[in-house]
Motif scaffolding. Structure first.
Motif, PDB file in Angstrom:
ATOM      1  N   SER A 144       0.836  -1.215   0.000  1.00 25.28           N
ATOM      2  CA  SER A 144       0.000   0.000   0.000  1.00 25.28           C
ATOM      3  C   SER A 144       0.861   1.250   0.000  1.00 25.28           C
ATOM      4  O   SER A 144       0.529   2.244  -0.651  1.00 25.28           O
ATOM      5  N   VAL A 145       1.965   1.207   0.742  1.00 21.22           N
ATOM      6  CA  VAL A 145       2.850   2.376   0.795  1.00 21.22           C
ATOM      7  C   VAL A 145       3.438   2.640  -0.594  1.00 21.22           C
ATOM      8  O   VAL A 145       3.490   3.784  -1.056  1.00 21.22           O
ATOM      9  N   ILE A 146       3.864   1.582  -1.265  1.00 20.37           N
ATOM     10  CA  ILE A 146       4.418   1.745  -2.616  1.00 20.37           C
ATOM     11  C   ILE A 146       3.372   2.381  -3.533  1.00 20.37           C
ATOM     12  O   ILE A 146       3.640   3.350  -4.247  1.00 20.37           O
ATOM     13  N   ASN A 147       2.144   1.844  -3.482  1.00 18.76           N
ATOM     14  CA  ASN A 147       1.089   2.359  -4.372  1.00 18.76           C
ATOM     15  C   ASN A 147       0.740   3.802  -4.031  1.00 18.76           C
ATOM     16  O   ASN A 147       0.569   4.641  -4.918  1.00 18.76           O
ATOM     17  N   SER A 148       0.650   4.073  -2.732  1.00 21.64           N
ATOM     18  CA  SER A 148       0.293   5.427  -2.300  1.00 21.64           C
ATOM     19  C   SER A 148       1.363   6.420  -2.751  1.00 21.64           C
ATOM     20  O   SER A 148       1.050   7.511  -3.247  1.00 21.64           O
ATOM     21  N   ASN A 149       2.623   6.039  -2.613  1.00 22.93           N
ATOM     22  CA  ASN A 149       3.703   6.958  -3.004  1.00 22.93           C
ATOM     23  C   ASN A 149       3.792   7.107  -4.526  1.00 22.93           C
ATOM     24  O   ASN A 149       4.132   8.173  -5.025  1.00 22.93           O
ATOM     25  N   TYR A 150       3.462   6.043  -5.250  1.00 22.24           N
ATOM     26  CA  TYR A 150       3.457   6.114  -6.718  1.00 22.24           C
ATOM     27  C   TYR A 150       2.432   7.153  -7.185  1.00 22.24           C
ATOM     28  O   TYR A 150       2.659   7.919  -8.119  1.00 22.24           O
ATOM     29  N   GLN A 151       1.297   7.170  -6.484  1.00 28.17           N
ATOM     30  CA  GLN A 151       0.190   8.052  -6.867  1.00 28.17           C
ATOM     31  C   GLN A 151       0.461   9.523  -6.550  1.00 28.17           C
ATOM     32  O   GLN A 151      -0.103  10.425  -7.155  1.00 28.17           O
ATOM     33  N   ARG A 152       1.349   9.747  -5.576  1.00 30.44           N
ATOM     34  CA  ARG A 152       1.514  11.083  -5.002  1.00 30.44           C
ATOM     35  C   ARG A 152       1.831  12.186  -6.037  1.00 30.44           C
ATOM     36  O   ARG A 152       1.183  13.226  -6.022  1.00 30.44           O
ATOM     37  N   PRO A 153       2.806  12.000  -6.943  1.00 26.01           N
ATOM     38  CA  PRO A 153       3.080  13.066  -7.929  1.00 26.01           C
ATOM     39  C   PRO A 153       1.863  13.371  -8.810  1.00 26.01           C
ATOM     40  O   PRO A 153       1.645  14.520  -9.187  1.00 26.01           O
TER      41      PRO A 153
END
Ligand SMILES: NC(=O)C1=CN([C@@H]2O[C@H](COP(=O)(O)OP(=O)(O)OC[C@H]3O[C@@H](n4cnc5c(N)ncnc54)[C@H](O)[C@@H]3O)[C@@H](O)[C@H]2O)C=CC1
Ligand SMILES: O=C(O)[C@H]1O[C@H](OP(=O)(O)OP(=O)(O)OC[C@H]2O[C@@H](n3ccc(=O)[nH]c3=O)[C@H](O)[C@@H]2O)[C@H](O)[C@@H](O)[C@@H]1O
Length: 430
Positions: free
Chosen positions: A286-295
């Motif tokens: 989830s952290v990976i996905n959340s950070n991917y989405q951030r930009p």
């Protein structure tokens, strides 16, 4: 006791570790196969930007305690320990690529003496040291191998090396442990904790530490999204939450997502490791996905402020590196945001105090300004993407007179919003 050491790889970790171990009193030779880096270092020129490091280099080189070389040679026979600090970048699967580690091992083996300790400082998946031991045994070589993960941060690497929260050493024999304890004695006599474990625990500890820190950042970023909708003050919230000692204030700064050469790659590698052992890592994924989405969320915010059509809009981006204090742009959220905006047809002007040279190799179709002021001229929106302190001290009143439209989006929460609003800016946080 001063110990003779080699450090293999003079990147962000190897160079700092080599210089600082020499400062601790050891005789250090730094070896890198990148001849241009070594040639610069021989002239006392740092190939990377790392605050404070330049203060140490010339005197240590002059004293003869610190040397640089680009070749594996008989000089390695003098070393009691060899620290490997080469890169471990992600393969397309996310797994750590260990080719540079094994190439270094192959090269070393020809030269080092039988009692030399091989220390793996690069971040490597658990069981790598045991794999190296098996690999050496198959060649009838009996070198000891230890794990000594590094926890320094770019931008504060010198202070982090000299004042670490802990030193971690993983070994499978007493001699290796004793030698590493001796190497770090100048730090441990100052009561810096030294933790000893087996090999695999040390290797895994490094990934777990990075994953926990990355999780804190992704968590607070997600909370910031809610703050914005509700009208809560994210900065005050981070401070209030962080004052709880069980949580801690550090790594609760909201931003455009974590970047750099380590958190993103180490999170991917950890998932690969977990998958290999049939562990379902829902939180880390989830952290990976959340950070991917951030930009992408940051770009949505820009659309919300200046409209959907970005053609003919001038967007000024201040800060290109993945954080302040470094010239490193690897996985920089600023770069990702710019690439998305360029694809949408925006005119981008950028400035960074130290990251311009690296960014020029990466970014296409943007205008590289020679100052923050020049980057902001005729701008429709200014985005502060890296928390360089010099951005706080810009002449914002002058900038206000030169922009097309006085809008700032502060992705790092570093500017004085009240002052900017008083000057007439529309000041937006995330
Ligand atoms: N960058 C950071 O702040 C931190 C990095 N780490 C870990 O440390 C390791 C190194 O990271 P960085 O220093 O950022 O990498 P880097 O990419 O800056 O440096 C690696 C260096 O190794 C050299 N090299 C590659 N193969 C070689 C060989 N066979 N012989 C001699 N030199 C060779 C390269 O030329 C390069 O200069 C990685 O595993 C990383 O995860 C750990 C803590 C902090
Ligand atoms: O293994 C590594 O390479 C290193 O990775 C990180 O160090 P580093 O990547 O140099 O820098 P950090 O200060 O951790 O920042 C990482 C990213 O998180 C972001 N960040 C950090 C802190 C915060 O509160 N909010 C936030 O968005 C930064 O802007 C940056 O993009 C760890 O902090 C080090 O302990 C570790 O040794």
């Amino acid at each position: 006791m001063n110990i003779k050491l080699h450090v293999i790889g003079t990147g962000y970790v190897g160079l700092v570790s080599g210089v600082m171990m020499s400062y601790l009193g050891h005789d250090v030779t730094c070896l890198d196969t990148d001849i241009s880096k070594i040639n610069q270092l021989k002239k006392n020129i740092l190939p990377i930007y790392e605050p404070k490091l330049a203060e140490y280099l010339p005197a240590l080189v002059k004293s003869g305690k610190l040397r640089f070389t680009s070749s594996y040679s008989a000089e390695l026979q003098n070393s009691q320990a060899v620290f490997i600090t080469v890169g471990t970048p992600p393969l397309p699967s996310g797994e750590a690529d260990l080719q540079y580690i094994f190439t270094a091992i192959d090269n070393l083996c020809e030269w080092i003496r039988d009692d030399c300790l091989i220390v793996i400082k690069s971040t490597v998946p658990p069981t790598t040291c045991n794999r190296i031991i098996d690999y050496l045994n198959n060649k009838n070589l009996k070198f000891s191998v230890a794990s000594n993960p590094e926890f320094l941060r770019e931008g504060t690497a010198v202070d982090d090396f000299l004042n670490p929260d802990r030193i971690l050493i993983g070994t499978n024999n007493k001699q290796a442990e004793d030698l590493l304890k001796e190497i770090y004695r100048p730090l441990t006599t100052r009561n810096i904790p030294l933790v000893t474990t087996d090999l695999v625990t040390a290797e895994l500890t490094k990934y777990v530490s990075n994953a926990f820190l990355a999780t804190k950042i992704a968590f607070i970023n997600e909370m910031a999204n809610l703050c914005e909708k509700i009208g809560a003050n994210t900065k005050e919230l981070s401070c209030a939450v962080g004052l709880d000692k069980r949580i801690g204030r550090e790594f609760l700064n909201v931003g455009p997502g974590f970047g750099g050469s380590c958190f993103p790659k180490d999170m991917l590698a950890l998932v690969q490791i977990a998958t290999h052992y049939q562990c379902n890592f829902q939180i880390v994924n989830s952290v990976i996905n959340s950070n991917y989405q951030r930009p992408y969320d940051m770009v949505d915010k820009i659309h919300y402020i200046i409209g959907n059509d970005l053609h003919n809009k001038v967007i000024s981006v201040l800060g290109l590196t993945f954080k302040a204090g470094t010239d490193d742009i690897r996985n920089s959220p600023a770069i990702k945001i710019i690439e998305i905006l360029v694809d949408k047809g925006a005119n981008i002007k950028v400035f960074d105090p130290v990251g311009m040279n690296n960014a020029k190799k990466e970014l296409k179709n943007v205008f590289f300004a020679d100052s923050a002021l020049s980057a902001c001229k005729n701008s429709d929106i200014i985005i502060v993407a890296t928390e360089w302190s010099e951005f706080k001290d810009l002449d914002w009143s002058l900038i206000h007179r030169q922009v097309k439209s006085p809008v700032i989006i502060d992705l790092r929460h570093i500017l004085d919003g009240d002052m900017l609003k008083a000057l007439g800016f529309k000041y937006c946080l995330i």
